[in-house]
Design a protein around this motif. Structure first.
Motif, mmCIF file in Angstrom:
data_model
loop_
_atom_site.group_PDB
_atom_site.id
_atom_site.type_symbol
_atom_site.label_atom_id
_atom_site.label_comp_id
_atom_site.label_asym_id
_atom_site.label_seq_id
_atom_site.Cartn_x
_atom_site.Cartn_y
_atom_site.Cartn_z
ATOM 1 N N LEU A 39 0.828 -1.212 0.000
ATOM 2 C CA LEU A 39 0.000 0.000 0.000
ATOM 3 C C LEU A 39 0.862 1.261 0.000
ATOM 4 C CD1 LEU A 39 -2.741 -1.074 2.556
ATOM 5 C CD2 LEU A 39 -3.047 -0.730 0.090
ATOM 6 N N LEU A 40 1.931 1.243 0.801
ATOM 7 C CA LEU A 40 2.843 2.392 0.835
ATOM 8 C C LEU A 40 3.504 2.602 -0.519
ATOM 9 C CD1 LEU A 40 4.548 1.817 4.283
ATOM 10 C CD2 LEU A 40 3.180 3.807 3.649
ATOM 11 N N CYS A 41 3.978 1.512 -1.122
ATOM 12 C CA CYS A 41 4.670 1.610 -2.414
ATOM 13 C C CYS A 41 3.737 2.088 -3.524
ATOM 14 C CB CYS A 41 5.283 0.266 -2.787
ATOM 15 S SG CYS A 41 6.658 -0.214 -1.731
ATOM 16 N N ASP A 42 2.467 1.728 -3.437
ATOM 17 C CA ASP A 42 1.494 2.147 -4.446
ATOM 18 C C ASP A 42 0.961 3.550 -4.206
ATOM 19 O OD1 ASP A 42 1.785 -0.290 -5.691
ATOM 20 O OD2 ASP A 42 0.005 -1.182 -4.752
ATOM 21 N N GLY A 43 1.336 4.162 -3.092
ATOM 22 C CA GLY A 43 0.883 5.517 -2.796
ATOM 23 C C GLY A 43 -0.545 5.588 -2.282
ATOM 24 N N LEU A 44 -1.102 4.452 -1.865
ATOM 25 C CA LEU A 44 -2.501 4.433 -1.443
ATOM 26 C C LEU A 44 -2.710 4.868 0.005
ATOM 27 C CD1 LEU A 44 -3.571 1.131 -3.199
ATOM 28 C CD2 LEU A 44 -3.984 3.473 -3.937
ATOM 29 N N THR A 45 -1.637 5.095 0.745
ATOM 30 C CA THR A 45 -1.769 5.517 2.134
ATOM 31 C C THR A 45 -1.428 6.996 2.311
ATOM 32 O OG1 THR A 45 0.487 4.795 2.569
ATOM 33 C CG2 THR A 45 -1.264 3.217 3.024
ATOM 34 N N VAL A 46 -1.408 7.725 1.222
ATOM 35 C CA VAL A 46 -1.034 9.131 1.256
ATOM 36 C C VAL A 46 -2.267 10.000 1.459
ATOM 37 C CG1 VAL A 46 -0.015 11.012 -0.067
ATOM 38 C CG2 VAL A 46 0.941 8.721 -0.240
#
Length: 89
Positions: A39-46
Motif C-alpha cells: 500500500l505504501l509503495c502504491d501511494g494508497l496511504t497518502v
C-alpha cells in the motif's frame, strides 16, 4: 503528484518483508507486513488533501520526536498482540 515509497531499485515488497522475517521470529511480532508495504509503495496511504483539517492540524515528525523522545522505546507494543491476538470470550 502523489508521494510513494519506492523500494531500493525495484526490490519487490515481498522480498523486503521476507528479509525482515528473522526479526519477526525473534520478537514474535510482525515488523513489516507485505500488504502494508505494498500500500505504501502504491501511494494508497497518502493523505493529499491540504484542505482536510486533520491534515492541517498535524505536526512534523521532528516536533513529535522532540515532544515524546524521552519516552520512545521505553515500552514495546506488539502489533500481533494489538491487532491479531484473539479477544477473550
Amino acid at each position: 503528484g502523489r508521494a510513494r515509497v519506492v523500494p531500493a531499485r525495484g526490490v519487490p515488497p515481498r522480498l523486503i518483508t521476507a528479509l525482515t522475517q528473522p526479526i519477526n521470529w525473534l520478537t514474535g511480532d510482525i515488523l513489516l507486513d507485505t500488504d502494508d508495504l505494498g500500500l505504501l509503495c502504491d501511494g494508497l496511504t497518502v493523505a493529499d488533501d491540504p484542505a482536510d483539517p486533520r491534515i492541517a492540524a498535524r505536526r512534523s515528525l521532528f516536533d513529535w520526536i522532540d515532544a515524546t523522545g524521552a519516552d520512545l522505546g521505553a515500552t514495546y507494543v506488539s502489533s500481533v498482540d494489538r491487532y491479531y491476538a484473539a479477544f477473550p470470550q
